[in-house]
Structures are given as structure tokens and as C-alpha cells.
Design an enzyme around this catalytic site. Structure first.
Site, short mmCIF file in Angstrom:
data_model
loop_
_atom_site.label_atom_id
_atom_site.label_comp_id
_atom_site.label_asym_id
_atom_site.label_seq_id
_atom_site.Cartn_x
_atom_site.Cartn_y
_atom_site.Cartn_z
N GLN A 105 0.84 -1.19 0.00
CA GLN A 105 0.00 0.00 0.00
C GLN A 105 0.88 1.25 0.00
O GLN A 105 1.76 1.41 0.85
CB GLN A 105 -0.93 0.03 1.21
N TYR A 181 -5.92 11.02 4.11
CA TYR A 181 -4.55 11.29 3.71
C TYR A 181 -4.52 12.05 2.38
O TYR A 181 -5.56 12.46 1.87
CB TYR A 181 -3.75 9.98 3.69
N ARG A 233 -7.71 2.40 -2.81
CA ARG A 233 -8.54 2.43 -1.61
C ARG A 233 -9.07 3.84 -1.36
O ARG A 233 -8.32 4.81 -1.53
CB ARG A 233 -7.73 1.96 -0.39
#
Length: 392
Positions: A105, A181, A233
Site C-alpha cells: 500500500q 490522507y 482504496r
């Protein structure tokens, strides 16, 4: 032997690039606070990932930093320097030896970077952000708006991290566009108030994450690796009045459907959570997202699924092709094996603080357990003589 009832969890799935995932069970990316300070693999990280991938189809590694100024966790792994390649290679091999496909990730914290961890660099975001509190409840200092050059550099950094992941032997990468984020900050009308090509309309706010996707896919193409998995994601909604709505998420999904991705991954605390606004609020977010995808890409669903029956019931909704597990894998490193071997009755749903040897945590992660934080699993009653590791 697997009880017939749970056989659907172990049905294989073939992605659009021809790669077969052996079952529908995925280890969710979990922050472990275990890497060395320079982002390389540590003994604690080897322990944490060393027995958690058995009988899972995919294992998504913890958020891995693509550029130093985006570091949001102590002990965050890195994929921004050649010196990290050896550790990334070892991590990929540890997962592969357990039979799962390792997926790295890729992450940048944006304004949620931590001052003490970024070596005096400026904290950056799409627009200026005043001091406040992060999505995890941590106080944050101010961040400034990124320059055009910085935006270009971060896009390039995602491409470089993908190159490292491919050379390290990972089977794929997941672009972290969730949990407040940097990529999500660009999509959000609350955090992105730019008036240039990177802000304003939803089309402009999507420009940065789409450029990141393009950079990742370009790195994949450079290596001629059609079999390399690229996922994305995202968090479907934000609570702020001018934050992300389901309508914004539908626009994101429509844009991602046009890219050569292999899956999407919806980040949720609750698998069954209903939409807040921008769509039918009687229906669950995952149901709406899956409908919007229209079969173009498989979806990973996640959200407080603790038991074999939780997993089966979630799969039977038809809202997701794969299920990811975080908290239950923190509690049960052998979660998938227990179901596969017909031992689902042995699955635990709480951390036993009297058994620090059982879970393979870093000291930092273990010492967080009794604090009752939302992102950690439930804890059995704390014994009177419990004390933090290294407390003497």
C-alpha cells in the site's frame, strides 16, 4: 476440513489481468509501528507479518511511505529509496512463502504528517490547513499548500514506489486514497480550496489522484507486467459540510473505472454503514458503491467483521467480491486457517492482555491495546498486574 457452509469464502476469483486470487479473504492494511526509523524492515515487522498471511488470498501491507515529508506514523515502512529495496524484497517473500499475494500500500500523509518524523520539512496539503485534529484524533500543526512542482514530485514518487515494489517481487500495489490522507485531501472540497487545475470542480479535484494512478500504471507498463495488480482504496464520505459526499465518490468511481485497475477497496469502520448524503440514505454505502461499479471492477469490503459467520454474511450480501480483515487478524493471526480447517469456533473476538506472546505485535502497538482506540480490536478486561512492555 472446511465446513461446506463457508466454502464460498474460498472460491477463487480471476482479476481482469488474468491473475487468479485463490479465495475471497484479504488481510487489510494495518499500521504496526514496527519498521526501522529509516523505513527499512525490522525484526518486529518480520514477526508481525511472519504468520498472518496463511490461507489468505491477498495480504495488503501497512501504509508505506512514498516521500519523506508525508510520514504520518512512527515505524512507517518506506518505498522512496533504493536502500529500502532489500527489506521490501524480504517482506514480499515472507508473504509469498505463506501462500498469499503480497500487495504494497502506497501512502502520503499530507497534512496528517507528523512534524517530529519529517526532519524539519514543511507539512503540505492541497491548500493551507490550520492547526487542528486529524481523522484519528491526533493534534496537528499547520500545513501549507503544495506548489505545482511539489505536486509533480509526489506524483513521480508514487511511480518510483511502484517501480520498487515490482523489483522487490510484490504482486501488486494499492494506492492509499482513503482515511483523510493526501489523495483524499485533494478530492475533498473541505481540504482542497485551490483555484488552479488541481481544485474547484470535482473534475479538477480528481486530477491529482488520477495522475497518481497514471504514474503507478506507467511504472507497471515500463516493466511490461500485465500480471501486476493495481488497486485503489478510498473513504466514501467525510463528515464536514463541504467534505466528500457519496455523489463525489460516484464521480471518483466513474473516473477510476476508466483506468487499468484490478480492484477498488472501500475503507469503512462498519461494513453495513448507510450513506450519509449524496445518495439514498436508506441503503448501505457498499451496496451503492458496488452498484455504481456495475461489474467493471471487483470491490473489497471491510468493516468490523470478526467471525466466520460475519465474513459469510458479508459476502452473501453481494456488495463485495472480496472481504478484508484488520482487527480480527490482529486478534487471530491464523483467522483464515481456522475457517479453512473447520475450526471457526476457535476464533477469538477480543485481545487477551495477559498473552503478549500470542500476537506478535511491536512494543508500541501492544502498548496501545488497552487504550480503547477505535481502530484497535476489543480487549478483554485488563488484569490488575498488566503493564506496558519495556516498563520494567
Amino acid at each position: 476440513m472446511t465446513h461446506e457452509k463457508y466454502a464460498p469464502l474460498f472460491q477463487p476469483y480471476t482479476l481482469n489481468n488474468g491473475v487468479e486470487i485463490k479465495n475471497r479473504l484479504v488481510v487489510a492494511p494495518m499500521t504496526h509501528w514496527a519498521s526501522n526509523e529509516d523505513g527499512t524492515l525490522s525484526d518486529a515487522e518480520r514477526t508481525f507479518i511472519g504468520n498472518r498471511a496463511q490461507d489468505f488470498g491477498m495480504f495488503i501491507m501497512a501504509a508505506t511511505l512514498v516521500s519523506p515529508e508525508g510520514k504520518a506514523f512512527a515505524g512507517e515502512p518506506g518505498a522512496f529509496a533504493e536502500t529500502q529495496l532489500a527489506g521490501l524484497t524480504e517482506a514480499a517473500n515472507i508473504i509469498k512463502k505463506q501462500g498469499a499475494k503480497p500487495v504494497l500500500q502506497l501512502h502520503h500523509g499530507g497534512y496528517q504528517a507528523v512534524d517530529e518524523l519529517i526532519g524539519g520539512a514543511d507539512k503540505v496539503a492541497p491548500s493551507d490547513v490550520p492547526p487542528g485534529v486529524s481523522s484519528t484524533g491526533t493534534p496537528t500543526t499547520a500545513a501549507r499548500a503544495m506548489t505545482e512542482e511539489e505536486i509533480a514530485n509526489v506524483i513521480q514518487a508514487f511511480g518510483f514506489a511502484t517501480d520498487l515494489a515490482i523489483r522487490a517481487g510484490f504482486d501488486g500495489v494499492e494506492i492509499h486514497g482513503a482515511n483523510g490522507y493526501l489523495l483524499q485531501q485533494f478530492v475533498s472540497g473541505h481540504f482542497n480550496r485551490r483555484s488552479d487545475q488541481w481544485g474547484g470542480s470535482i473534475e479538477n479535484r480528481l486530477r491529482f489522484p488520477m495522475a497518481v494512478v497514471d504514474a503507478v500504471c506507467a511504472a507497471k507498463a515500463k516493466h511490461a507486467r500485465d500480471d501486476f495488480i493495481v488497486g485503489y482504496r478510498f473513504s466514501p464520505e467525510e463528515p464536514q459540510e463541504d467534505g466528500i459526499t457519496m455523489a463525489d465518490t460516484f464521480a471518483l468511481i466513474d473516473a477510476l473505472k476508466q483506468k487499468p485497475l484490478q480492484y477498488l477497496h472501500a475503507s469503512l469502520w462498519d461494513f453495513y454503514k448507510k450513506a450519509r448524503r449524496g445518495a439514498d440514505t436508506v441503503r448501505s454505502r457498499l451496496d451503492l458503491i458496488h452498484e455504481r461499479l456495475g461489474g467493471a471492477l471487483p470491490l473489497i469490503g471491510v468493516g468490523n467483521l470478526f467471525t466466520a459467520d460475519d465474513a459469510l454474511n458479508a459476502l452473501n450480501t453481494g456488495w463485495a467480491e472480496f472481504l478484508a480483515f484488520g482487527k480480527t487478524v490482529l486478534i487471530n493471526p491464523n483467522f483464515a486457517t481456522l475457517i479453512k480447517e473447520g475450526r471457526e469456533a476457535e476464533i477469538q473476538t477480543e485481545i487477551d492482555l495477559d498473552r503478549p506472546d500470542r500476537y506478535g505485535y511491536s512494543d508500541y502497538l501492544w502498548n496501545l491495546q488497552p487504550l480503547g482506540l477505535d481502530f484497535l480490536p476489543p480487549v478483554k478486561g485488563k488484569s490488575a498486574d498488566w503493564k506496558p512492555l519495556d516498563a520494567g
